[in-house]
Enzyme design. Structure first.
Site, PDB file in Angstrom:
ATOM      1  N   ASP A 157       0.817  -1.211   0.000  1.00 58.51           N
ATOM      2  CA  ASP A 157       0.000   0.000   0.000  1.00 58.51           C
ATOM      3  C   ASP A 157       0.850   1.260   0.000  1.00 58.51           C
ATOM      4  OD1 ASP A 157      -2.112  -1.710   0.076  1.00 58.51           O
ATOM      5  OD2 ASP A 157      -2.529  -1.452   2.215  1.00 58.51           O
ATOM      6  N   THR A 180      -9.624   2.640   6.258  1.00 58.49           N
ATOM      7  CA  THR A 180      -9.176   1.301   6.639  1.00 58.49           C
ATOM      8  C   THR A 180      -7.726   1.300   7.105  1.00 58.49           C
ATOM      9  OG1 THR A 180      -8.667   0.883   4.301  1.00 58.49           O
ATOM     10  CG2 THR A 180     -10.796   0.119   5.117  1.00 58.49           C
TER      11      THR A 180
END
Length: 438
Positions: free
Chosen positions: A183, A323
């Site tokens: 990510d 998240t």
């Protein structure tokens, strides 16, 4: 009778004035509620080149979902605002299309990870030799000894275009982006584009991989599919952040003697303001830094003071960032297609302070409270960390430049699969059913 007929049949001027409230991004197959009053059904174009005819790009359905109804009853309507940031979109209708075939690709590789060397080389060979594409690579990636000393990779490496972060502007030279890593690699790719972002294809070669839906095993067919324009998109909204700092410098006063005879050593002189702007994909974090005191910052929404955060700090995040740090701080997880901004306190010293969600497009402003005992610190997607003093301000709103992330299947399926695989959402042992009595 003639008068009634004139009322029932509006003039061309009336139709044109009413059509000013028509949204050009609605579906072709949807009628407006006022069509019975003489308003014709409109058709929209999903994508068209800047120059040339748009007829060849006409589609049966636009890339946007239906806009909210802006007419209420026979006479009321919503005032049109030219500063509208985004429309509510149907996730299933978001598809990638190219005005022209892509020719240049930016390959972002995670630094200091030896396991990515072989996938990086295979991908670059495939892009340059089989697809004849121009590959952009960051200069520090090629400085890795494993790449620099590989003689077999030398002919391919000579075809690369290199750049340096914060020095070279490549924003208008990249057609799409391929990320190899986790990510953090996607967040880094977002930081390279402070304006419009090309489509991003992210391969899961990192640790968590919540935002990277593609596996590298079948990368040839997947990359080919993207180049052909056959892929779903999710538009991840970003935050436009402006930091205004009161620039002060300490100056020594020569022969400065106070009334009690003590020489004054330094004074602070205000010499102007320093303004910095950032595009943030995950979150803006304001925290207390190394101080042991509680942070004490005021949060304004569209100019109105809504709360004072007393605790370890506050997180302002996008749905994509819901998240990440915000989820760890107790916030709800929001799908990236939801137009919203999240405000989440970090360890608040108030049991009633719960995370809240505000509409996308509002302007948030964060400043130190006048009675704050210490300064605060701010970071943007975990980078560019800096101190915030009294008089400084942080303005946050929704950016008009989202990050178009290419989906493996579709925006809904990819998101719930990431929740299940990466965060183990809703995972528990199943409840036993009742035994069937004979």
């Amino acid at each position: 009778m003639e008068v009634n007929r004139e009322k029932l049949c509006p003039s061309k001027a009336d139709v044109s004035s009413e059509s000013a409230f028509h949204c050009s991004t609605c579906h072709d197959d949807e009628e407006w509620s006022s069509s019975s009053r003489g308003r014709a059904k409109s058709r929209s174009l999903s994508a068209s080149p800047a120059l040339g005819s748009t007829k060849e790009f006409r589609r049966t359905r636009s890339l946007h979902g239906p806009c909210p109804v802006t007419t209420f009853g026979p006479k009321a309507c919503m005032l049109q605002n030219p500063k509208t940031i985004m429309h509510i979109q149907d996730p299933a209708s978001q598809r990638l299309t190219w005005n022209k075939p892509p020719k240049s690709v930016l390959v972002i590789k995670k630094i200091r990870d030896a396991s990515l060397l072989q996938p990086f080389k295979e991908l670059c060979v495939y892009l340059t030799e089989e697809n004849n594409m121009i590959v952009y690579v960051e200069k520090k990636v090629l400085e890795d000894p494993a790449i620099a000393n590989d003689e077999n990779f030398g002919p391919v490496k000579k075809k690369f275009c290199t750049f340096r972060e914060d020095y070279d502007d490549i924003s208008n030279q990249i057609d799409f982006i391929i990320c190899l890593g986790g990510d953090g690699t996607l967040l880094y790719a977002s930081s390279l584009f402070q304006g419009s972002v090309p489509p991003v294809m992210a391969f899961h070669l990192g640790s968590l991989g919540f935002l990277t839906p593609f596996n590298f095993e079948n990368f040839q067919s997947q990359v080919t599919q993207v180049i052909e324009g056959n892929a779903a998109l999710v538009l991840r909204s970003r935050l436009k952040v402006k930091v205004v700092k009161e620039h002060r410098e300490k100056m020594t006063v020569q022969n400065g003697i106070e009334e009690n005879g003590v020489v004054s050593a330094n004074i602070e002189k205000e010499v102007g303001k320093q303004i910095m702007q950032y595009q943030v994909l995950n979150e803006v974090v304001v925290d207390r830094g190394p101080s042991s005191y509680l942070s004490n910052v005021d949060v304004f929404l569209d100019g109105h003071l809504i709360t004072t955060v007393q605790g370890d700090g506050v997180i302002v995040s996008t749905p994509t960032g819901s998240t990440a740090y915000a989820a760890a701080a107790g916030a709800s997880m929001i799908h990236p297609n939801v137009p919203a901004i999240m405000i989440t306190p970090i360890c608040p010293h108030s049991l009633s302070f719960r995370p809240i969600v505000v509409p996308a497009g509002v302007e948030l402003k964060i400043m130190l409270s006048p009675d704050a005992r210490n300064t605060a610190w701010v970071s943007f997607d975990g980078r560019k960390r800096q101190e915030i003093c009294h008089g400084d301000s942080i303005s946050i709103t929704t950016s008009c430049y989202p990050l178009p992330s290419i989906c493996f299947r579709d925006p809904v399926s990819d998101w719930f699969e990431s929740l299940a695989e990466c965060l183990h959402w809703n995972v528990r042992k199943k409840q036993n059913n009742f035994a069937v009595e004979e």
